[in-house]
Enzyme design. Structure first.
Site, PDB file in Angstrom:
ATOM      1  N   GLY A 221      48.309  -7.468 -18.469  1.00  0.00           N
ATOM      2  CA  GLY A 221      47.270  -8.237 -19.133  1.00  0.00           C
ATOM      3  C   GLY A 221      46.702  -9.291 -18.208  1.00  0.00           C
ATOM      4  CB  VAL A 222      43.310 -10.797 -18.187  1.00  0.00           C
ATOM      5  CG1 VAL A 222      42.494 -11.619 -17.209  1.00  0.00           C
ATOM      6  CG2 VAL A 222      42.756  -9.407 -18.311  1.00  0.00           C
ATOM      7  N   GLY A 223      45.440 -12.949 -16.904  1.00  0.00           N
ATOM      8  CA  GLY A 223      45.803 -14.352 -17.055  1.00  0.00           C
ATOM      9  C   GLY A 223      46.909 -14.763 -16.120  1.00  0.00           C
ATOM     10  CB  SER A 224      48.327 -18.100 -15.477  1.00  0.00           C
ATOM     11  OG  SER A 224      47.061 -18.674 -15.225  1.00  0.00           O
TER      12      SER A 224
ATOM     13  CD  GLU B 115      41.315  -4.380 -20.266  1.00  0.00           C
ATOM     14  OE1 GLU B 115      41.515  -3.824 -21.337  1.00  0.00           O
ATOM     15  OE2 GLU B 115      41.212  -5.615 -20.172  1.00  0.00           O
TER      16      GLU B 115
ATOM     17  N   GLY C   5      41.703  -4.610 -24.047  1.00  0.00           N
ATOM     18  CA  GLY C   5      42.331  -3.323 -23.761  1.00  0.00           C
ATOM     19  C   GLY C   5      43.794  -3.262 -24.133  1.00  0.00           C
TER      20      GLY C   5
END
Lengths: 498, 498
Positions: free
Chosen positions: B272-275, B299, B393
């Site tokens: 997943g996206v992010g820190s 993604e 996603g």
């Protein structure tokens, strides 16, 4: 075709056990065969739609007096020799991923049998390499068997994956199952990732395999003879409500096939199992869909599909199980050559596969226990706690179909309980997947709508007697704001009343 | 490579608008171009991961003083020119399917903008033939354009589907985006069902298309020049909790790659996206996975992936967006030739496609707002009502991966709120999909477990200060029985406290 010794439900001549067994096979009694099943074995069984499951070995295990603690995995629902007898003998510790009998349902809900509810499409992977179980033995029903092959009976289900995963194999050759069943199977095994090739199926009616499941001959521990029949399905006559739902669905589909470029030549359909599903099939057959071909790409062949085939309205029917009434079985088996041109059974990880539902653009039509105002669906559970049967393939189709429809009566319990509720207490399909809800009161086309807009559409599909209470909930929730307005303090007041 | 006029964040020489535009093009000012957008148009915009979206035309629309009521569809998150300026101008009536800015979030939660939260993988189909919208115009950012083609900029997203679906097309050619971006794109358009062929991709790093999106030249209404830059991502440093989660994930994966035949040669991963996602990538890079190749199939390309590439640990990285920090952008663009050998951008309906996640056997690792004791996941919502961003996603990967992991801190709000709760008040991923949960307190491997067993595992992953309260809930719920024990009267008492 010879019509000598007739099958009890009609159908072709009975073929002997000897004629169904080829080569040097370890023929055994059920008692001897069942000794291959360890006391705490993980036993993978054939069966789907309550047909094509092994009968004698499970029954023998249940009657053995042994101190058993089995984990039983099936492709779909099976019969009472497994889900009643083994449960009542206290021989089953675990069960995956679907069941449809009172005895096991009670045991699961009492916490006596550990059950996990998984999708059909990925169950073969779960069993083979997914870390769900460590498979010991497969016990499967067949119409014929050789030293390294067998032909399944009335269902295919996850049997190919189970046989590949298990260390040992017991085959029950059922002489009550017509050998003509071999005309219907199309066995294909997906490869293991990351080198899993696309399934080479370009049309729902295409054949890409044959009737035989191949196996390592070293696995074959026992071959057992049986003539125990499957119990045929009993469909109830459609109710007035069923017919109203079916009429609303048919009218919606007439508009949709004109709107969308997906249906220029044909309409590919899946229906959930049961009497409502059967009635909905007939409604689609009666709808005015122009000269488009209908094609069924689903889980089970029900009687309604035979009607559509006989009427020349259905081009092909692909499924993984023959869930027919006694009359339907007779029809199918008496004209097996003719039906086998258009009807075929695939493994559950082909019939339900995400990629194929997507590629064929299947319209998914399933029922549910309840739907909430924002488009979440409960398919499996009462009051958030009590399991009914399992998700089966409803998630496979609802998620991957470009058009996902839930068709259900607006009420349950004789009108005492609304199936349209503020929040379903168990979510099996999310707001991200659902497109359309159909009840006897109308059609809620949720596509492109925000949750607040969906609530207004769905409220119109609820029974009139529940609409003002739904409005009161919506007013209260909306006052508090939020994208999906809810008042968590009162959201289950309805459900508590069930 | 020439290093003349340096990009503000470093990188190659700026290439002029003239050198980026080929043929006889309708070059226009943003004002003239924006007149092609009708007052109540459905406007499809490029952009994913807050990069590669059109900037001048939306901003001009917001500043136009026109009485607009737009429906705006993007592949993923976009920047403030769309999701702040158009919202503050009261010009946006509808928005699909993801956003990540306060202004639009507030408008959605207030019911002022109608929002529907859909999966990325099927959004192209939803828009093109799914009945979700009736597309009017596509407005997309490009690094170069001709009469019937364009090359997208920092994201690909659903731009190919949008251009195919819309009646008209406006292209913003951004001279601040390095033309080297054309080395990263791999454009492939899935066909329309039922004749949709399998996507011919046999490896995550394979190229099956080229950098250009082709279009009907009659659609091209305007080409606009801009040099407005994307705002780079800012990753915070990993917290102590992030590092503990990462360590637990790394240790789990070390065991899993030895257990499963899926990982004999390589491990395919999505994060997943992010820190937190960025920290987890590094942890996997540091884990002892033998000599297995790592491959990213997800993604977004984040900075952590560039580190793995530079360290020689990553064989390929496939995504749909370059969600990099300023430093990451500089690294990528200064060595575009080298990175483009292993990094590629695909359309969102390829990067996130169910069939490919399945075929490659991707391990899905995503975060969440909360997880409940029975394995349902909330990814989008606070208190059952307030939308955060959208499912993005996470559903595509969590559903279709053979191993689906949710990694999250056990608490939120500085430890005041448990993220492990009795029932999540919004379900985005169901118990039928989740395999493993990782927090800083441990790993709950839920595979093959019944709901009651899952609860015991997940309770151990909760913060110690919440465990006794979870036990009390479980005792109360279990006393009432059921497969998924719940006490609906008190189930949200926790959530109410958030």
């Amino acid at each position: 075709m010879a019509r000598g010794h007739r099958h009890p439900a009609g159908g072709p001549r009975r073929v002997s056990f000897e004629a169904r067994t080829k080569g040097d096979l370890p023929v055994a009694s059920p008692e001897t065969a069942s000794e291959h099943v360890g006391d705490d074995a993980t036993m993978l069984v054939s069966g789907f739609g309550s047909v094509g499951y092994p009968k004698l070995v499970p029954e023998t295990l249940a009657e053995s007096g042994r101190d058993l603690s089995l984990a039983v995995v099936s492709g779909g629902s099976v019969g009472e020799e497994i889900d009643v007898a083994l449960v009542e003998a206290d021989a089953m510790a675990r069960r995956y991923p679907f069941q449809a009998r009172d005895a096991i349902r009670e045991a699961i809900n009492a916490g006596e049998v550990a059950f996990a509810d998984r999708h059909i499409s990925t169950l073969g992977d779960d069993v083979q390499f997914g870390g769900m179980v460590d498979p010991d033995i497969a016990v499967v029903e067949a119409v014929s068997v050789g030293e390294d092959w067998l032909v399944p009976s009335t269902s295919l289900g996850l049997t190919p994956a189970f046989i590949e995963s298990a260390d040992e194999l017991i085959v029950e050759v059922n002489t009550a199952q017509p050998r003509a069943l071999e005309q219907f199977h199309d066995v294909y095994r997906p490869e293991i990732p990351p080198n899993r090739e696309p399934i080479p199926l370009s049309h729902p009616g295409e054949r890409i395999g044959d009737a035989r499941i191949q196996f390592d001959p070293a696995k074959l521990s026992a071959v057992v003879e049986t003539d125990r029949r499957d119990v045929p399905y009993e469909f109830r006559d459609p109710t007035e409500t069923d017919l109203e739902i079916a009429a609303n669905l048919g009218a919606f589909m007439e508009r949709e096939v004109d709107r969308s470029p997906l249906y220029e030549e044909s309409v590919r359909l899946q229906f959930g199992v049961g009497s409502l599903g059967n009635a909905l099939m007939r409604a689609i057959g009666d709808a005015d869909l122009g000269d488009r071909d209908l094609i069924y790409y689903g889980e089970v062949i029900q009687d309604g599909l035979l009607d559509l085939l006989d009427d020349g309205k259905l081009e092909a029917a692909s499924a993984t199980s023959l869930a027919l009434s006694a009359e339907g079985q007779t029809r199918l088996f008496e004209s097996a050559d003719r039906y086998a041109e258009d009807v075929l059974l695939r493994p559950g990880d082909v019939s339900n596969r995400a990629s194929l539902i997507d590629r064929f653009g299947v319209v998914a039509i399933n029922s549910a226990v309840g739907v909430d105002l924002y488009g979440h669906v409960n398919s499996t559970n009462v009051n958030g706690s009590r399991l009914i049967s399992g998700i089966g393939g409803s998630g496979d189709f609802t998620r991957n179909a470009p058009l996902s429809i839930i068709a259900l009566p607006s009420t349950a319990a004789g009108g005492e309980v609304s199936r349209i509720v503020p929040m379903v207490p168990h979510v099996d399909h999310t707001e991200h997947d659902l497109d359309v809800v159909v009840t006897e009161h109308g059609v809620a086309d949720l596509r492109g709508l925000s949750p607040r807009e969906r609530a207004r559409e769905l409220r119109e599909c609820a029974a009139p007697s529940f609409r003002s209470a739904l409005d009161e909930y919506l007013d209260r929730a909306t006052a508090a704001g939020g994208h999906v307005p809810h008042d968590l303090e009162t959201v289950f007041d309805w459900t508590d009343g069930e």
